[in-house]
Each structure stands twice: as C-alpha cells, then as structure tokens.
Design a protein around this motif. Structure first.
Motif, PDB file in Angstrom:
ATOM      1  N   LEU A  89       9.370  50.798   3.509  1.00  0.00           N
ATOM      2  CA  LEU A  89      10.322  51.821   3.084  1.00  0.00           C
ATOM      3  C   LEU A  89      10.913  51.440   1.733  1.00  0.00           C
ATOM      4  N   ASN A  90      11.153  52.439   0.930  1.00  0.00           N
ATOM      5  CA  ASN A  90      11.843  52.185  -0.328  1.00  0.00           C
ATOM      6  C   ASN A  90      13.323  51.969  -0.062  1.00  0.00           C
ATOM      7  N   PRO A  91      13.993  51.164  -0.873  1.00  0.00           N
ATOM      8  CA  PRO A  91      15.458  51.096  -0.755  1.00  0.00           C
ATOM      9  C   PRO A  91      16.043  52.470  -1.077  1.00  0.00           C
ATOM     10  N   ILE A  92      17.257  52.717  -0.610  1.00  0.00           N
ATOM     11  CA  ILE A  92      17.934  53.934  -1.039  1.00  0.00           C
ATOM     12  C   ILE A  92      18.979  53.543  -2.077  1.00  0.00           C
ATOM     13  N   TYR A  93      19.187  54.405  -3.044  1.00  0.00           N
ATOM     14  CA  TYR A  93      20.051  54.061  -4.166  1.00  0.00           C
ATOM     15  C   TYR A  93      21.299  54.948  -4.176  1.00  0.00           C
ATOM     16  N   ILE A 120      25.501  59.253   0.671  1.00  0.00           N
ATOM     17  CA  ILE A 120      24.043  59.283   0.700  1.00  0.00           C
ATOM     18  C   ILE A 120      23.547  60.424  -0.183  1.00  0.00           C
ATOM     19  N   THR A 121      22.664  60.122  -1.106  1.00  0.00           N
ATOM     20  CA  THR A 121      22.119  61.135  -2.004  1.00  0.00           C
ATOM     21  C   THR A 121      20.999  61.915  -1.325  1.00  0.00           C
ATOM     22  N   ARG A 122      20.557  62.968  -1.971  1.00  0.00           N
ATOM     23  CA  ARG A 122      19.462  63.789  -1.452  1.00  0.00           C
ATOM     24  C   ARG A 122      18.200  62.944  -1.268  1.00  0.00           C
ATOM     25  N   GLU A 163      14.587  59.305   2.450  1.00  0.00           N
ATOM     26  CA  GLU A 163      14.066  57.983   2.809  1.00  0.00           C
ATOM     27  C   GLU A 163      14.572  57.558   4.181  1.00  0.00           C
ATOM     28  N   LEU A 164      15.838  57.841   4.457  1.00  0.00           N
ATOM     29  CA  LEU A 164      16.393  57.488   5.767  1.00  0.00           C
ATOM     30  C   LEU A 164      15.769  58.306   6.881  1.00  0.00           C
ATOM     31  N   ASP A 165      15.353  59.542   6.568  1.00  0.00           N
ATOM     32  CA  ASP A 165      14.684  60.360   7.578  1.00  0.00           C
ATOM     33  C   ASP A 165      13.372  59.718   8.024  1.00  0.00           C
TER      34      ASP A 165
END
Length: 622
Positions: free
Chosen positions: A512-516, A524-526, A531-533
């Motif tokens: 998974l990519n990190p979320i920024y 939490i951005t769009r 990514e979290l989904d």
C-alpha cells in the motif's frame, strides 16, 4: 437585474402590505417615484431614529432589491421577516439568498413562500424539484466567456448585438445625459463599436441618429441591414399616464423602427401596438424579417413580463401580437429574446429554475420548444441576460451584473470534443463493466460521474482546451487516477488497467502507498481515502489481518507540536478505517512527529515536506 425598469424597461410595481405613516411619508414618496437610492437614505435615517419595524425593513429590502444590492437586500429582508410579511417578500428574500449562493437558506424561504401560496406556479415548480442545483451544475459547458474591455468602469452596459463588423449596445456612460432616480445613473443611449479582425473592439461612439434625452436600447437589425428596431420611452410619442397623487408622468418603454438612408437612420416610427398602458421592449427580428420577438407586460401576459411575437407583413404592416405561451413564459419575468438563424430562441427568465436572479435559457422552436438552462459560465448566481449570437463570426455576447454593474461578456462556443475511457482488469485483461468513472477539472472539482458499460467504456463531452483528471473506482480493485491534458483531436482515448487488490498482498507486507496530509492538517484527503479503502477491503478479506499505523509530520514546527499533530493524524487514519466497519481491536495508530523523516533535508522544498507528512501501515499479525 432585479432593477426591472432599467433593464426590462418596464415599471414593475412591488405590492406591499400598507403600513405607511407620517414618519415614513417622505421615504415612501421617493419609493413610489422609483427613486430608490434617495428612498434608502430616508429609510436608513428612520432606523437611526429607532423606527425600524417590519414595514421599514421590508421597504429597505425592496429598495436594495430594485437596485440589485444583494448583500444589503438580504440584511434587511432578514430583519423584515422577524414580523409576518406577505408571500412575495419571502419569495424575493429567497431569490436574494440564492443570488448570494446561500442555497440551503433560500430553499427554507421558498418553503415558507410555498406554504403561504401553494398554488403559485413558482411554488409548484420548486416543490417538484427542490434539489435542482446538482443537475444545473452538471450541465455541459457550452461557452467560454470573457469580459469586454469596452465596458465602462462603473456604469451600465448591456444588450450587445454584433451585426457585420459593428457591435451595438446600450450604455449609461454618457455623463452629459440627465440622471434618473432609479439608480442615479445617466439615461441610456445606443452605442456602436467596430469589431476588428483580431477580435478586439474599437472605442465606442454614440449612434446619434437614434438617441434622445430618454432611455434608448437595446436594438435588433434585419438581415439586409436596412431596418433597425429599438426600445425607447413612450414620452417620445407623448404617451404617458398622469398620476396626480404622486405628481408623476408615468411612461412606458415602447418599440420603434428606423430605416437606413444614405448611411443614416431615419424615418423613426413607433410600432402600432405600443401603448401608454403597458411596455413593449427588447426586440429581436428573425433572419427572414417576417417575425419580431419582443418582451411585454401587455394584457394576456402570464407573468409580470412575457415574451411575445408579431408577424411583419410584406407591406410593412403588423399582425396581432401573440404570447409564446406557458411553455416559455412563467408567472415570473421572461425578457430579452434573441432568435438565431437556426430558430433557437434565447431568453432570460427568473421564473424558470436557475442559479439565481435571471438566467439565460434556450428553446428550439422547430421541436418541442421546451426551455433549457444553458449552464455556467454564461449563467451565474447573479442576473444574466441579453444573450445574442453571430453565426458568421461564431461569437456571442451575454450581459451580467455578476461583478456589481451590468457589463457585457463575449461568449465563444466550447470546442466539442470527447474523452473515451476504457477500463480493463490488469491481470486478466478483461474489460470491466460497472466501474465508477469520475471526471474532475484541473482544480479537482468533480464535474460528473458515470459508470462503464458492458464493453468497459464510458465517454464524456469536454472542452479539449482544458485539463482534466479521470478517476476509476471499483470494489476489489486498486483505485487509479489519470491526468488528461489539453488535446487537439476530436477524441482522447484513456486506457486504465485496474489492478485487483489481492495482487498487492505479499507474504509479509501489503504493497500500500502511504497516505499524505496537507500542511498543518490531519483530515483524510480524497486520495488518502482511496488508499485506505484498499486497506479496508483487504482487512475484510483477511480476518486475521491486524494493522499498526505510523503517522508523521514534516520538520516544520516544534517537536511537541509535531508530536501532537502526528498523533491527530494517526487517530484520523484509524478512525476512517473503523468507520468502514473494521473492529477497533484490529487497527491501532501512533504518532512519531518528525522523528522518522522520509527525506532528511536542511532546506526542504514543498515537495519534500509533503513526502514527510504521511501515515504508513505495518502488518502486526496475519
């Protein structure tokens, strides 16, 4: 453009519940004489003396409404409705709120209006479609607009018509003219400006043959250029009604015709259906010269002002005016008709559902004639009206008070192009149906959402001179985003290969990519949500999966502040996953501040700072 006498050339009397008294007499007299600027001063003086009941507040709201100061109109209407008012006050308040982009509040006032006047067509139309705004926003953009440089700085300019290489329009810029009380502006004159080959316009000059000391404009010209129709005041023909009580001569705006002889407009004559009892204005002659469209409040009108037509006979006489009927006209106001060469009728309406104030609508008179809102950016939350189009030059014009004054905007048709998106499974290469495909503009505003068909395809009509982003979402697959830059061809084909989420599960880790995060924020951005989904999907498929979240900040700020910020980011990340149904004992989070920078830089760029603001995921148990 609520200032109807200026732009619609029609005296629209506002009916109010009488509560006049000796204190309001001076202000009321000015209001009744349509001298709203002076009336406002008098009503405000009363409020300073402590006289600010519902009547005075409503009168101030109405006065500001008529000179289209939407902010002050909203302020005084809000005070007025603290006491019971007539239904029209709630309707006008709703329209002002909509013009100020307060749609929720506008709908609340429309509900009050509809309760008080449930049989009114405006109430019926609203109750049928109270959630109209998303549909309006979703209208494909048809034109690009640009404000003309020839507009005056702080005076009214509107009603532009391009005939050949000459642009005709109405303006109050002539400081030598007398001032009328409605807005304390000079009377309107007809102006002309040369249209140059490079698309620029020459300095405007008066059309001296047509102008008088009264209002003139706008105009319409026959295809051969030899006959001009224009609006002017009935005082020109000595047509007016005397109001002895108010000591007023009440005139109307009427239609006149002139013939070109040796380069000059001459033989100015009134049209036979003019009257001192009603208004006729805003002419538009068909390309064959056989039908004249205009606006009027003559007997037989459905609303305040309607669009009418009249036959122009070969011998120069006229038939009987005909109302265009309830398909076009409403109980509100419809005006500024323009009939194009292909019989598209463009007109302004505040009775049909729009963004606010007057909007421009079109109707195909050779088909069902149903009106359609032509969308943004031609239309706005303010008054938009007087749309015309020159087919030869492929350029149109619209008038609008979106910046405070009535000004003219050039309208250029959007080049019709298409983005075709084809979505496949990256592993099987099979086409994927029912994929949610979202198109966004370059500012990440969602323009529309569609789903791929059985062939894995979906298309959008777009402006090829604009940058877009395409997003593809499907349960069980990794979300993907593709940038689509400006293109020259009629069609841009975008191929998206969606990766099944199972393919990103490795033996000891999840790819998974990190979320920024945005600077100094923990929401939490769009992109982060997408990514979290993926993580949520994997945890639902693997019930033994337990995840730890590590959240970080960039190097700006104190250590203590960054520790707290990273902790908030960890909580936001964990809470998002839990909100999707994952048990809280399967995910935990901790903030590490700036102690574990991804990029350790002394003088960091914004891009480097952004990489450091992240949440990462570690498999604790599988």
């Amino acid at each position: 453009m609520k200032k109807n006498t200026l732009l619609l050339f029609f005296v629209l009397l506002i009916v109010t519940v009488s509560a006049q008294n000796k204190d309001t007499k001076t202000a009321d007299n000015l209001f009744d004489r349509y001298e709203y600027v002076k009336a406002i001063q008098e009503y405000l003086f009363l409020t300073q003396k402590g006289i600010s009941d519902g009547y005075v507040c409503r009168r101030l709201g109405d006065s500001y409404y008529n000179i289209y100061n939407t902010i002050e109109a909203e302020n005084w209407y809000a005070k007025a409705i603290q006491s019971k008012q007539d239904a029209e006050t709630y309707y006008r308040y709703a329209q002002i709120l909509k013009s100020n982009q307060k749609y929720k509040e506008s709908n609340e006032q429309m509900k009050v209006f509809a309760t008080m006047n449930p049989k009114d067509e405006r109430a019926v139309a609203f109750l049928k479609n109270p959630d109209y705004l998303p549909k309006l926003i979703d209208i494909n953009k048809l034109f690009e607009i640009e404000k003309l440089e020839i507009n005056s700085k702080d005076k009214s300019d509107f009603g532009a018509l391009l005939y050949g290489n000459t642009l005709y329009f109405a303006s109050s810029r002539n400081e030598n003219n007398a001032v009328y009380g409605w807005k304390n502006e000079p009377f309107l004159d007809i102006y002309q400006s040369n249209y140059n080959e490079d698309g620029s316009f020459g300095s405007p000059s008066l059309v001296g043959d047509l102008n008088t000391k009264y209002h003139e404009g706008p105009v319409s010209i026959t295809a051969d250029g030899n006959t001009i129709y224009f609006s002017s005041e009935s005082f020109k023909d000595n047509l007016f009604v005397k109001d002895k009580v108010k000591k007023l001569k009440i005139g109307q705006v009427n239609l006149f015709k002139a013939i070109k002889v040796n380069g000059k407009w001459t033989n100015i004559t009134p049209l036979p259906f003019n009257s001192k009892e009603y208004s006729t204005s805003n002419p538009s002659i068909s390309s064959d010269g056989k039908t004249l469209y205009f606006s009027s409040n003559m007997p037989g009108s459905i609303g305040g002002i309607d669009i009418w037509k009249v036959a122009v006979n070969d011998d120069g006489s006229y038939g009987n005016p005909e109302n265009l009927g309830s398909t076009i006209n409403t109980v509100g106001d419809e005006s500024f008709p323009f009939i194009s060469e292909d019989r598209q009728l463009y007109f302004a309406s505040n009775g049909l559902i729009g963004f606010g104030g007057f909007d421009v609508f079109s109707a195909d008179l050779d088909k069902n004639g149903m009106p359609h809102n032509i969308g943004k950016p031609v239309n706005s939350e303010k008054d938009d009206f007087a749309f015309t189009f020159n087919k030869e030059k492929n350029i149109g014009f619209v008038s609008s008070n979106r910046t405070g004054n009535d000004h003219i905007y050039k309208s250029v048709p959007v080049k019709s192009s298409q983005i075709l998106t084809i979505v496949t499974n990256s592993i099987t290469k099979n086409l994927l149906p029912e994929v949610k495909v979202v198109i966004l503009d370059e500012y990440n505003n969602v323009l529309s959402t569609k789903y791929t068909d059985a062939s894995g395809e979906v298309s959008y009509d777009v402006d090829s001179n604009t940058n877009y982003k395409i997003e593809a979402h499907k349960d069980g697959f990794v979300y993907q985003s593709v940038q689509v830059n400006k293109f020259k061809d009629a069609k841009a084909i975008v191929k998206i290969n969606l990766e099944p989420i199972e393919s990103i599960v490795k033996d000891n880790e999840i790819a998974l990519n990190p979320i920024y995060f945005e600077f100094d924020k923990n929401n939490i951005t769009r992109e982060g949500a997408a990514e979290l989904d993926k993580l949520v999907y994997l945890m639902n498929k693997n019930q033994n999966l337990v995840i730890a979240v590590k959240s970080h900040t960039d190097s700006r700020g104190s250590n203590k502040y960054n520790e707290n910020l990273s902790e908030r980011r960890a909580v936001s990340t964990v809470q998002y996953v839990i909100s999707k149904g994952i048990p809280s004992d399967r995910i935990s989070g901790k903030g590490f501040g700036e102690s574990q920078l991804k990029i350790n830089c002394n003088v960091c760029t914004e891009e480097e700072h952004a990489v450091n603001r992240r949440s990462e995921f570690i498999i604790m148990k599988k």
